[in-house]
Design a protein around this motif. Sequence first.
Motif, PDB file in Angstrom:
ATOM      1  N   GLU A  77     -51.723  17.592 115.523  1.00 35.14           N
ATOM      2  CA  GLU A  77     -52.625  18.427 116.366  1.00 35.14           C
ATOM      3  C   GLU A  77     -52.810  19.653 115.604  1.00 35.14           C
ATOM      4  N   LEU A 137     -67.633  10.548 106.750  1.00 36.59           N
ATOM      5  CA  LEU A 137     -68.395  11.453 107.875  1.00 36.59           C
ATOM      6  C   LEU A 137     -69.828  11.326 107.402  1.00 36.59           C
ATOM      7  N   HIS A 156     -72.025  16.890 107.712  1.00 35.19           N
ATOM      8  CA  HIS A 156     -70.656  17.388 107.891  1.00 35.19           C
ATOM      9  C   HIS A 156     -69.722  17.383 106.656  1.00 35.19           C
ATOM     10  N   LYS A 162     -58.950  18.464 115.597  1.00 37.61           N
ATOM     11  CA  LYS A 162     -59.857  18.074 116.414  1.00 37.61           C
ATOM     12  C   LYS A 162     -61.240  17.832 115.907  1.00 37.61           C
ATOM     13  N   THR A 163     -61.601  18.665 114.987  1.00 35.90           N
ATOM     14  CA  THR A 163     -62.786  18.410 114.404  1.00 35.90           C
ATOM     15  C   THR A 163     -62.734  17.348 113.566  1.00 35.90           C
ATOM     16  N   LEU A 169     -61.144  14.539 113.934  1.00 35.14           N
ATOM     17  CA  LEU A 169     -61.146  13.478 114.775  1.00 35.14           C
ATOM     18  C   LEU A 169     -62.638  13.054 115.198  1.00 35.14           C
ATOM     19  N   ALA A 170     -63.490  14.085 115.476  1.00 37.05           N
ATOM     20  CA  ALA A 170     -64.860  14.158 115.930  1.00 37.05           C
ATOM     21  C   ALA A 170     -65.906  13.752 114.930  1.00 37.05           C
ATOM     22  N   TRP A 171     -65.323  14.250 113.693  1.00 36.40           N
ATOM     23  CA  TRP A 171     -66.240  13.683 112.531  1.00 36.40           C
ATOM     24  C   TRP A 171     -65.988  12.651 112.034  1.00 36.40           C
ATOM     25  N   GLY A 172     -64.768  11.986 112.405  1.00 33.72           N
ATOM     26  CA  GLY A 172     -64.553  10.412 111.902  1.00 33.72           C
ATOM     27  C   GLY A 172     -63.537  10.458 110.517  1.00 33.72           C
ATOM     28  N   ASN A 212     -58.283   8.862 112.675  1.00 42.25           N
ATOM     29  CA  ASN A 212     -58.329   8.103 113.807  1.00 42.25           C
ATOM     30  C   ASN A 212     -57.714   8.379 115.248  1.00 42.25           C
ATOM     31  N   ARG A 213     -56.660   9.314 114.965  1.00 41.04           N
ATOM     32  CA  ARG A 213     -55.916   9.660 116.141  1.00 41.04           C
ATOM     33  C   ARG A 213     -55.227  10.996 115.876  1.00 41.04           C
TER      34      ARG A 213
END
Length: 240
Positions: free
Chosen positions: A107, A133, A137, A151-152, A154-157, A160-161
């Motif tokens: 994180e 992405l 992006h 976090k970004t 993860l949101a953008w791809g 994975n985790r």
Amino acid sequence: MNAPSKTEVEAPYVLREDKDGVATLTLNRGDRMNPLSTAMLSALRAGLDRVAKDADAKVVVLAGAGKHFCAGHDLREMRSHPGKAWQKALFEQCQLVSMCDLAVASEVAQFALPGVKSGIFCTTPGVGVARNLARKHTLEMLFTGDLIDAKTALAWGLVNRVAPLAGLDAEVDKLARKIVAHSSAVVSMGKRFFYDQAEKGLVDAYSLASEGMACNMMLEDAGEGIDAFIQKRRPDWRGR
């Protein structure tokens, strides 16, 4: 050029650890944020080649020693080799996070394509990132060189985790164990067909994927998996 440090002379650039089908390759220059020098890239490629020939290794995990996974290419080394041929040979070698099948980040992790800030557009890293992405992006990362947080990412791809720093290794291991539990022959074949079809148009992709499914059904493990499902038992994978 500066003389190599004691660490560079004595310590291997890449460490390997094997456990129950999972081979972990660790970039071992944590004191320098594990830069992708030619020596590091050579050691990493050699490690991957050895793993590829190891029938007992089902999953490869790439990790970084120290507080950082990897700082990217070694700018000092790049600056000391002005020839175009040397530079091209360097950039034809492997990229990391974006070209891995899967990625798990802590994180507190951050990611960037920072080259533009040093006068170097990250063209080769952009190849892998653009295949993970959305284009806008990717271009934002390329044009600004700014860091994005986990976090970004993860949101953008890009990953994975995302896991707490203290639980990162456990999260990686949990994901790796899920893959190891499946037939290695099925996963290997499926991965190859997945990447082949991903670069094709829709019609050709479906044609290739249909061939892949048919080839998959010819595997002994496919029959075993189906029988196990029907008989409500755990499959006994043979790896073929």
